[in-house]
Write a protein that holds these residues in place. Structure first.
Motif, short mmCIF file in Angstrom:
data_model
loop_
_atom_site.label_atom_id
_atom_site.label_comp_id
_atom_site.label_asym_id
_atom_site.label_seq_id
_atom_site.Cartn_x
_atom_site.Cartn_y
_atom_site.Cartn_z
N VAL A 38 0.86 -1.19 0.00
CA VAL A 38 0.00 0.00 0.00
C VAL A 38 0.89 1.23 0.00
O VAL A 38 1.76 1.38 0.86
CB VAL A 38 -0.92 0.03 1.24
N GLY A 70 -5.45 3.95 3.31
CA GLY A 70 -4.37 2.99 3.12
C GLY A 70 -4.17 2.09 4.32
O GLY A 70 -3.94 0.89 4.19
N CYS A 75 -6.99 -0.43 4.53
CA CYS A 75 -6.75 -1.47 3.53
C CYS A 75 -5.72 -2.48 4.04
O CYS A 75 -5.94 -3.70 3.98
CB CYS A 75 -6.29 -0.84 2.22
N VAL A 133 -1.48 -0.94 -4.10
CA VAL A 133 -2.63 -0.09 -3.80
C VAL A 133 -2.16 1.34 -3.67
O VAL A 133 -1.23 1.64 -2.91
CB VAL A 133 -3.32 -0.52 -2.48
#
Length: 309
Positions: free
Chosen positions: A7, A14, A17, A146
């Motif tokens: 990430v 973030g 996630c 990501v």
């Protein structure tokens, strides 16, 4: 050894996630260019006291999973209910109450919530990423990548905006500190109706719960655009507008300006996140409306999807 997910961006989206990926038993790391995680949940120590410079507050709303996280923060005294009523102030300083959902704040600054989400994660701070491609960061294998950041910043790394073009607006946050409070105790926060320079005023002492005589004033996007090259130039007109709107006679004893070039998306995408093989994106632009809860929900949903693949 390559992790399952990398990430890029250590804001709330973030981190949410990354937590979802790790909680599902997959390996993940977070790369963030700042000294500390937080992104736009930014708190900075000014005159010996943390001040929230980014998001002004957050709302739980219908986000049930986020509500569980907030309940845990409240139990551990990291977050507190702030107010369900703001004011709308017209050009003459007249006020109209604006009831709404409960707005939440953090006694030690909103960044502490990001630091809590980062606990136990593999986070590399002060890491500048130059280039991102599917499954690769700066030419090295990175697993699923990501991008948890504003779209214009993501475009600098990829050459195009993941998920399509997005427009973002700037804001300059101006901190004004007096030696004693110069405004009514019931101010909490206020929207400036139609003011050219000021959009929102937060009573930071009330928000944080320590009663400090500090206001954090967010500019309008137009005002911010005029002063992006030198944010300190934004202070004088913002101070003048704030004193007029709140009918304050005295000058503050200190001021500070912080520039957010990409503060908020002009319009949310309506989708929970963007996903393509090897390169995905999440954040507060991915949802029905830009908000802290949207950012967390977007990151959490993407993390769960990646972990399940």
């Amino acid at each position: 050894m390559t992790v399952d997910v990398t990430v890029v961006g250590g804001g709330i989206s973030g981190l949410a996630c990354a937590r979802a990926v790790q909680d599902a038993g997959r390996s993940v790391r977070v790369l963030d260019r700042g000294r500390r995680v937080g992104g736009r949940l930014s708190s900075r120590t000014i005159d010996g006291r943390p001040v929230d410079l980014g998001a002004s507050y957050f709302v739980v709303g219908e986000a049930a999973d986020f509500g569980h996280v907030v309940a845990d923060w409240e139990e551990r005294e990291l977050a507190r209910p702030w107010t369900d009523t703001f004011q709308v102030i017209d050009a003459e300083g007249g006020r109209t109450p604006k009831p709404g959902p409960m707005r939440w704040a953090a006694p030690l600054g909103l960044r502490t919530l990001a630091l809590d989400l980062a606990e136990g994660l593999d986070v590399e701070s002060e890491r500048t990423v130059e280039q991102v491609r599917p499954y690769r960061i700066d030419g090295e294998e990175a697993g699923e990548v990501v991008l948890a950041m504003p779209a214009p910043q993501a475009a600098r790394l990829t050459g195009e905006v993941p998920g399509g073009p997005q427009e973002w607006e700037p804001v300059i946050a101006v901190v004004l500190r007096w030696d004693e409070r110069q405004w009514d105790a019931d101010l909490h926060g206020a929207f400036a109706d139609g003011d050219a320079d000021v959009s929102f005023i937060a009573d930071d002492g009330d928000r944080r719960g320590d009663g400090a005589p500090v206001l954090v004033v967010h500019t309008t996007a137009d005002h911010a655009r005029r002063h992006l090259d030198d944010p300190d130039d934004a202070i004088a007109p913002v101070l003048a507008a704030t004193r007029r709107l709140l009918r304050i006679d005295a000058d503050p004893i200190s001021t500070h300006a912080h520039r957010w070039t990409f503060a908020r998306p002009a319009q949310a995408t309506g989708r929970p996140f963007f996903r393509s093989p090897g390169l995905s994106a999440c954040g507060d632009a991915w949802g029905e409306s830009a908000a802290v809860r949207t950012a967390w929900t977007s990151g959490d949903a993407l993390g769960r999807a990646l972990a399940a693949s």
